[in-house]
Design a protein around this motif. Structure first.
Motif, PDB file in Angstrom:
ATOM      1  N   LEU A  20      -4.283  -4.073 -14.649  1.00 60.96           N
ATOM      2  CA  LEU A  20      -3.622  -5.026 -13.752  1.00 60.96           C
ATOM      3  C   LEU A  20      -2.937  -4.311 -12.591  1.00 60.96           C
ATOM      4  O   LEU A  20      -3.033  -4.746 -11.436  1.00 60.96           O
ATOM      5  CB  LEU A  20      -2.613  -5.875 -14.525  1.00 60.96           C
ATOM      6  N   LYS A  21      -2.273  -3.215 -12.872  1.00 56.22           N
ATOM      7  CA  LYS A  21      -1.580  -2.464 -11.818  1.00 56.22           C
ATOM      8  C   LYS A  21      -2.582  -1.768 -10.896  1.00 56.22           C
ATOM      9  O   LYS A  21      -2.393  -1.716  -9.678  1.00 56.22           O
ATOM     10  CB  LYS A  21      -0.601  -1.466 -12.427  1.00 56.22           C
ATOM     11  N   ALA A  22      -3.665  -1.238 -11.461  1.00 62.27           N
ATOM     12  CA  ALA A  22      -4.700  -0.609 -10.645  1.00 62.27           C
ATOM     13  C   ALA A  22      -5.356  -1.642  -9.729  1.00 62.27           C
ATOM     14  O   ALA A  22      -5.613  -1.363  -8.554  1.00 62.27           O
ATOM     15  CB  ALA A  22      -5.747   0.059 -11.537  1.00 62.27           C
ATOM     16  N   LYS A  23      -5.606  -2.820 -10.259  1.00 57.19           N
ATOM     17  CA  LYS A  23      -6.213  -3.892  -9.466  1.00 57.19           C
ATOM     18  C   LYS A  23      -5.338  -4.225  -8.259  1.00 57.19           C
ATOM     19  O   LYS A  23      -5.826  -4.338  -7.129  1.00 57.19           O
ATOM     20  CB  LYS A  23      -6.402  -5.138 -10.348  1.00 57.19           C
ATOM     21  N   LYS A  24      -4.042  -4.355  -8.481  1.00 56.71           N
ATOM     22  CA  LYS A  24      -3.116  -4.692  -7.406  1.00 56.71           C
ATOM     23  C   LYS A  24      -3.052  -3.570  -6.373  1.00 56.71           C
ATOM     24  O   LYS A  24      -3.066  -3.816  -5.169  1.00 56.71           O
ATOM     25  CB  LYS A  24      -1.728  -4.975  -7.979  1.00 56.71           C
ATOM     26  N   ARG A  25      -2.983  -2.332  -6.837  1.00 59.68           N
ATOM     27  CA  ARG A  25      -2.897  -1.186  -5.923  1.00 59.68           C
ATOM     28  C   ARG A  25      -4.168  -1.062  -5.091  1.00 59.68           C
ATOM     29  O   ARG A  25      -4.115  -0.854  -3.878  1.00 59.68           O
ATOM     30  CB  ARG A  25      -2.648   0.084  -6.735  1.00 59.68           C
ATOM     31  N   LEU A  26      -5.334  -1.195  -5.718  1.00 58.80           N
ATOM     32  CA  LEU A  26      -6.602  -1.081  -5.009  1.00 58.80           C
ATOM     33  C   LEU A  26      -6.787  -2.221  -4.005  1.00 58.80           C
ATOM     34  O   LEU A  26      -7.384  -2.023  -2.946  1.00 58.80           O
ATOM     35  CB  LEU A  26      -7.769  -1.044  -5.997  1.00 58.80           C
ATOM     36  N   ALA A  27      -6.261  -3.395  -4.319  1.00 57.19           N
ATOM     37  CA  ALA A  27      -6.387  -4.541  -3.408  1.00 57.19           C
ATOM     38  C   ALA A  27      -5.717  -4.266  -2.067  1.00 57.19           C
ATOM     39  O   ALA A  27      -6.138  -4.792  -1.041  1.00 57.19           O
ATOM     40  CB  ALA A  27      -5.790  -5.790  -4.048  1.00 57.19           C
ATOM     41  N   GLY A  28      -4.694  -3.419  -2.068  1.00 60.82           N
ATOM     42  CA  GLY A  28      -3.998  -3.089  -0.837  1.00 60.82           C
ATOM     43  C   GLY A  28      -4.558  -1.886  -0.100  1.00 60.82           C
ATOM     44  O   GLY A  28      -4.001  -1.465   0.909  1.00 60.82           O
ATOM     45  N   MET A  29      -5.654  -1.340  -0.592  1.00 62.79           N
ATOM     46  CA  MET A  29      -6.254  -0.144   0.016  1.00 62.79           C
ATOM     47  C   MET A  29      -7.493  -0.532   0.817  1.00 62.79           C
ATOM     48  O   MET A  29      -8.088  -1.584   0.597  1.00 62.79           O
ATOM     49  CB  MET A  29      -6.622   0.865  -1.083  1.00 62.79           C
ATOM     50  N   HIS A  30      -7.878   0.330   1.747  1.00 65.89           N
ATOM     51  CA  HIS A  30      -9.072   0.096   2.559  1.00 65.89           C
ATOM     52  C   HIS A  30     -10.324   0.438   1.761  1.00 65.89           C
ATOM     53  O   HIS A  30     -10.312   1.386   0.976  1.00 65.89           O
ATOM     54  CB  HIS A  30      -9.043   0.953   3.819  1.00 65.89           C
ATOM     55  N   PRO A  31     -11.428  -0.322   1.960  1.00 62.85           N
ATOM     56  CA  PRO A  31     -12.688   0.027   1.304  1.00 62.85           C
ATOM     57  C   PRO A  31     -13.075   1.466   1.619  1.00 62.85           C
ATOM     58  O   PRO A  31     -12.915   1.935   2.743  1.00 62.85           O
ATOM     59  CB  PRO A  31     -13.687  -0.964   1.913  1.00 62.85           C
ATOM     60  N   GLY A  32     -13.531   2.183   0.605  1.00 60.49           N
ATOM     61  CA  GLY A  32     -13.925   3.577   0.754  1.00 60.49           C
ATOM     62  C   GLY A  32     -12.819   4.561   0.421  1.00 60.49           C
ATOM     63  O   GLY A  32     -13.091   5.740   0.219  1.00 60.49           O
ATOM     64  N   SER A  33     -11.571   4.091   0.366  1.00 61.25           N
ATOM     65  CA  SER A  33     -10.488   5.001  -0.004  1.00 61.25           C
ATOM     66  C   SER A  33     -10.501   5.204  -1.517  1.00 61.25           C
ATOM     67  O   SER A  33     -11.016   4.388  -2.266  1.00 61.25           O
ATOM     68  CB  SER A  33      -9.139   4.492   0.494  1.00 61.25           C
ATOM     69  N   ARG A  34      -9.924   6.324  -1.930  1.00 56.07           N
ATOM     70  CA  ARG A  34      -9.988   6.706  -3.349  1.00 56.07           C
ATOM     71  C   ARG A  34      -8.604   6.795  -3.965  1.00 56.07           C
ATOM     72  O   ARG A  34      -7.635   7.143  -3.291  1.00 56.07           O
ATOM     73  CB  ARG A  34     -10.708   8.031  -3.508  1.00 56.07           C
TER      74      ARG A  34
END
Length: 80
Positions: A20-34
């Motif tokens: 759940l926390k990873a999902k939220k964090r990734l949602a705020g990142m740009h596509p292609g970022s790691r």
């Protein structure tokens, strides 16, 4: 690990919180970022790859480390 890869420390959290926390964090990142995800939850070896597959993210690397696991996830394109 490169300097551009962020590290998200989710050690000590149990299912379903790491996903759940990873999902939220990734949602705020740009596509292609790691993002490196670090967890001690033994179920993460099942949950994180399944989450990546379902959400369209790419699991680049998985590593067992002392007391847990590390996952390198590349943010996928948003799904409509």
């Amino acid at each position: 690990m490169t300097k551009s890869d962020a590290v998200y420390d989710l050690k000590g959290l149990n299912c379903p919180l790491p996903v759940l926390k990873a999902k939220k964090r990734l949602a705020g990142m740009h596509p292609g970022s790691r993002l490196w995800i670090e967890t001690t939850d033994p179920l993460a070896v099942i949950d994180i790859p399944a989450f990546c597959s379902d959400a369209g993210h790419q699991l680049i690397e998985t590593a067992a480390v002392s007391g847990g696991h590390r996952f390198l996830v590349e943010r996928g394109e948003p799904r409509s």
